[in-house]
Scaffold this motif. Structure first.
Motif, mmCIF file in Angstrom:
data_model
loop_
_atom_site.group_PDB
_atom_site.id
_atom_site.type_symbol
_atom_site.label_atom_id
_atom_site.label_comp_id
_atom_site.label_asym_id
_atom_site.label_seq_id
_atom_site.Cartn_x
_atom_site.Cartn_y
_atom_site.Cartn_z
ATOM 1 N N MET A 174 0.756 -1.200 -0.087
ATOM 2 C CA MET A 174 -0.061 0.102 0.055
ATOM 3 C C MET A 174 0.860 1.090 0.024
ATOM 4 O O MET A 174 0.670 2.191 -0.731
ATOM 5 N N GLY A 177 -3.366 2.901 -2.917
ATOM 6 C CA GLY A 177 -4.508 1.930 -2.836
ATOM 7 C C GLY A 177 -5.252 1.531 -4.043
ATOM 8 O O GLY A 177 -6.119 0.747 -4.247
ATOM 9 N N VAL A 178 -5.165 2.344 -5.160
ATOM 10 C CA VAL A 178 -5.693 2.271 -6.607
ATOM 11 C C VAL A 178 -5.359 0.953 -7.187
ATOM 12 O O VAL A 178 -3.905 0.804 -7.608
ATOM 13 N N ALA A 179 -6.250 0.321 -7.818
ATOM 14 C CA ALA A 179 -5.752 -0.859 -8.323
ATOM 15 C C ALA A 179 -5.199 -0.477 -9.726
ATOM 16 O O ALA A 179 -5.597 0.695 -10.363
ATOM 17 N N SER A 199 -3.909 -5.097 -7.114
ATOM 18 C CA SER A 199 -4.030 -3.949 -5.667
ATOM 19 C C SER A 199 -3.672 -4.457 -4.552
ATOM 20 O O SER A 199 -3.406 -5.886 -4.547
ATOM 21 N N PRO A 200 -3.243 -3.789 -3.523
ATOM 22 C CA PRO A 200 -2.431 -4.268 -2.114
ATOM 23 C C PRO A 200 -3.425 -5.343 -1.457
ATOM 24 O O PRO A 200 -2.805 -6.148 -0.976
ATOM 25 N N THR A 201 -4.726 -5.382 -1.790
ATOM 26 C CA THR A 201 -5.684 -6.295 -0.782
ATOM 27 C C THR A 201 -6.129 -7.414 -1.735
ATOM 28 O O THR A 201 -6.667 -8.229 -1.352
ATOM 29 N N LEU A 247 -9.673 4.636 1.319
ATOM 30 C CA LEU A 247 -8.306 4.708 0.600
ATOM 31 C C LEU A 247 -7.553 3.537 0.196
ATOM 32 O O LEU A 247 -6.616 3.492 -0.559
ATOM 33 N N THR A 248 -7.981 2.421 0.520
ATOM 34 C CA THR A 248 -7.633 1.142 0.513
ATOM 35 C C THR A 248 -8.693 0.069 0.393
ATOM 36 O O THR A 248 -9.810 0.443 0.683
ATOM 37 N N GLY A 249 -8.455 -1.301 -0.130
ATOM 38 C CA GLY A 249 -9.539 -2.034 -0.140
ATOM 39 C C GLY A 249 -10.272 -2.394 -1.471
ATOM 40 O O GLY A 249 -9.736 -1.504 -2.538
ATOM 41 N N ALA A 287 -11.185 1.170 -3.393
ATOM 42 C CA ALA A 287 -10.066 2.345 -3.080
ATOM 43 C C ALA A 287 -9.913 3.474 -4.065
ATOM 44 O O ALA A 287 -9.752 4.434 -3.910
ATOM 45 N N ALA A 288 -10.233 3.085 -5.550
ATOM 46 C CA ALA A 288 -9.836 3.695 -6.467
ATOM 47 C C ALA A 288 -10.843 5.086 -6.410
ATOM 48 O O ALA A 288 -10.640 6.015 -6.318
#
Lengths: 290, 383
Positions: free
Chosen positions: A111, A116-118, A214-216, B35-37, B40-41
């Protein structure tokens, strides 16, 4: 009938993906008795490395896949040397806690590094599907399936036919005796963790361009990988392969014909049924390779 | 018609105003976004919109002679984290007003906390009807409800050729997705359009082949897709793989921006219900404000298509600051009372609140504008 054939193709592609996810995890557990909670993050790491090589450094797509896998091997070796080597005599709970911590560090590191943006990874394959009668599939998905099959076969051959494979299997059966026979247990563990991590990174490198990065992305994948390994039998390479395809087909057909809302639930229902009827998983211990 | 419009237009359309020196403490404004997950975008786009509005407003003198400070918390695309983020903002940072929380599920989770802590919140994105009908007087929504979006869209049906006859839905399985499917079903059925299947997907799902194969069997001509940007992009790409062969319309104002640089093969056009189309700022209700917002965003070098969602954060900040100006002090109760008097121009159009919900406990609801963007081989055009 057309719909059933399309679900068969979709299930095969999905199952191949799942099998690839499962083998790295089961290899590490089979040889090292380590529950690798970083598996999902190594998958995400492989996907991000592919993105970095292709989109930021302009490396050829196929070379990027290989480089991303090698980065995964390197990161896996580093994790084993820094975190696991000193814990070889520790109990499984302590090792699990360390691996959960490492997983959180890796995810937050992703992250921090990527935001966070894919991301979408460009690929050289035609975006239009290949059509054969009533079924269709993207060339990229077929490539992923073919590479997954090659990796499965390659690692089975490596374990079954090479000295390194013999050393890994000997370590799995009896580490003390293997050590007395001259097997360098420390290096077998490092190599096993590195190869298992490389497989997770390879899965991420291959599937990142199919989906998004993405980070997740490792969260769900980590969960599925554990489900596949438990379904197939802990430490079993053929079990992970069979478990991967079984889960893929159940999710696809149940989602297509019964309910997309409870698609994931059907997969876990299968696991409950298998464990209730066959607690050792689909492939019993005596048949295991790893 | 709109009070203060000229003054605000002048200040917002003039980004080059010199930065003023501030002696006083900043006025804190809290924002919770994913902001994440999984989504998030969108959350980052909305947060970026709020950030540049803060910069523009501070350059124009802040509010009440004090600078604005945006305090941003990540709700991690998770309702539990959304509640935790609000507790942090209210109890630790002592913000008198909030903006959030993108998804209806996150906003609904937060709402009891607004009553408990007596802090107003501007809802910039969430569209589930019950956010403004459940009797929470601390809620002020500038985003349209799914029902508003569906009714506005049904007024634009004549723009589609061939005409829609039967539609299906592919919706994320949460308040946002299910709510949109329900309201679009009602609005389109009222126009004589037949309704087919509704397929759902979990927010984290990446493989949508089963859903798309099932939808392919339907005799509908159009599929409405409701979800966040990432899953929307996956749905559009996988629809090509599954040869869905139907017109796709996305709802909720999100735009799959990565398909601009990585376009779908020819013959796979898609349509997107948007609340701001940044490719055409001159077509916005207030072109000067839209241009300022767009130019400031572009100066940052951010993803251009993020402007389609970033305006929500921008308009939310304009609304909050106007309410603080009317209230005359950064006090939660005073801001809540002042929000009923807000009448300003924004990027999407005029912003003001009408009462919704049970008498005595009404929430505020704005009535935003809707446009339809066509995406064809990476090129955009307005219908």
């Amino acid at each position: 009938m057309d719909q059933a054939l399309q679900h068969l193709v979709n299930g095969t592609v999905l199952g191949g993906t799942y099998a690839l996810l499962g083998i790295g995890l089961t290899l590490i557990f089979g040889v090292m008795r380590v529950v690798n909670f970083t598996h999902g993050e190594l998958y995400a790491f492989g996907a991000y490395m592919t993105y970095a090589f292709v989109s930021l450094l302009g490396v050829n797509f196929f070379a990027a896949l290989a480089l991303a896998t090698l980065c995964g091997v390197g990161l896996g070796a580093l994790i084993e040397l820094v975190l696991l080597r000193s814990m070889r005599k520790a109990d499984i709970d302590s090792v699990m806690l360390v691996m959960i911590g490492a997983s959180l560090v890796l995810q937050n590191g992703e992250m921090w590094a990527w935001g966070g943006v894919a991301k979408l990874v460009p690929n050289p394959f035609n975006g239009s599907p290949l059509v054969l009668g009533p079924v269709s599939v993207l060339p990229l998905r077929l490539f992923v399936l073919a590479v997954s099959a090659a990796l499965l076969l390659g690692f089975w051959l490596m374990l079954d036919r090479t000295r390194a494979g013999v050393a890994m299997r000997a370590t799995f059966q009896d580490p003390e005796t293997a050590a007395l026979m001259g097997v360098r247990i420390g290096w077998v563990n490092t190599a096993t963790f590195a190869i298992g991590s490389g497989l997770a990174a390879a899965a991420g490198a291959l599937l990142g361009p199919v989906f998004m990065v993405s980070p997740t992305m490792g969260d769900l994948v980590g969960l599925k990988a554990f489900a596949i390994v438990i379904l197939g039998g802990l430490g079993s390479l053929p079990g992970a392969t069979i478990g991967g395809f079984a889960l893929g087909f159940v999710e696809e057909y149940a989602g297509g014909y019964l309910s997309t809302e409870y698609r994931d639930a059907f997969g876990f229902l299968l696991i409950i049924l298998v464990l209730a009827l066959k607690p050792q998983g689909l492939v019993p211990a005596k048949e295991r390779i790893g | 018609m709109i009070n203060r419009r000229s003054l605000l237009l002048a200040s917002l359309a003039t980004p080059a105003l010199a930065t003023r020196g501030f002696a006083a403490d900043p006025i804190k404004i809290g924002m919770t976004q994913p902001l994440t997950g999984a989504v998030a975008a969108s959350g980052n786009y909305v947060a970026n919109g709020a950030k540049i509005a803060t910069e523009v407003l501070n350059r124009a003198g802040g509010v009440l002679g004090r600078p604005l400070e945006l305090i941003l918390e990540d709700n991690k695309s998770n309702p539990r984290e959304a509640v935790a983020s609000v507790e942090k903002l209210v109890l630790r940072d002592r913000v008198p007003v909030l903006i959030g929380a993108w998804s209806s599920t996150f906003t609904l989770a937060i709402m009891p906390k607004l009553i408990e802590y007596k802090v107003p919140m501007i809802v910039e994105t969430s569209s589930a009807a019950r956010i403004t009908t459940s009797g929470n007087p601390w809620i002020f929504r500038i985003a349209p409800t799914s029902e508003m979006e569906a009714i506005a869209f049904s007024g634009l049906l004549s723009k589609f050729t061939p005409a829609m006859k039967k539609v299906d839905f592919l919706s994320v399985n949460n308040d946002f997705g299910r709510g949109a499917a329900e309201k679009f079903t009602a609005a389109l059925a009222a126009r004589g359009i037949a309704i087919g299947k509704t397929e759902t997907m979990t927010p984290e799902a990446t493989d949508l082949a089963a859903q798309l194969t099932a939808l392919k069997q339907s005799d509908s001509d159009t599929v409405f897709v409701t979800t966040g940007v990432e899953q929307m992009t996956l749905a559009l790409r996988q629809a090509v793989e599954q040869r869905l062969g139907k017109r796709i319309v996305t709802t909720g104002g999100s735009f799959p921006d990565q398909l601009l640089a990585n376009p779908l093969p020819p013959g796979n056009d898609s349509f997107h219900i948007l609340f701001y189309a940044p490719w055409f700022p001159e077509r916005a209700p207030h072109p000067a404000i839209a241009r300022t917002y767009t130019e400031e965003w572009n100066k940052k070098g951010w993803e251009f298509a993020g402007l389609t969602e970033g305006f929500r954060g921008y308009d939310a900040m304009l609304t909050v600051v106007e309410a603080i100006k009317i209230a005359g002090k950064p006090d939660a109760e005073a801001i809540r009372a002042a929000l009923w008097q807000v009448k300003i121009p924004g990027v999407n159009g005029d912003i003001s609140f009408a009462k919704e919900g049970p008498a005595g406990q009404e929430s505020g609801q704005n009535r935003p504008n809707v446009s339809i963007l066509k995406l064809s081989e990476g090129k955009t055009s307005l219908l």
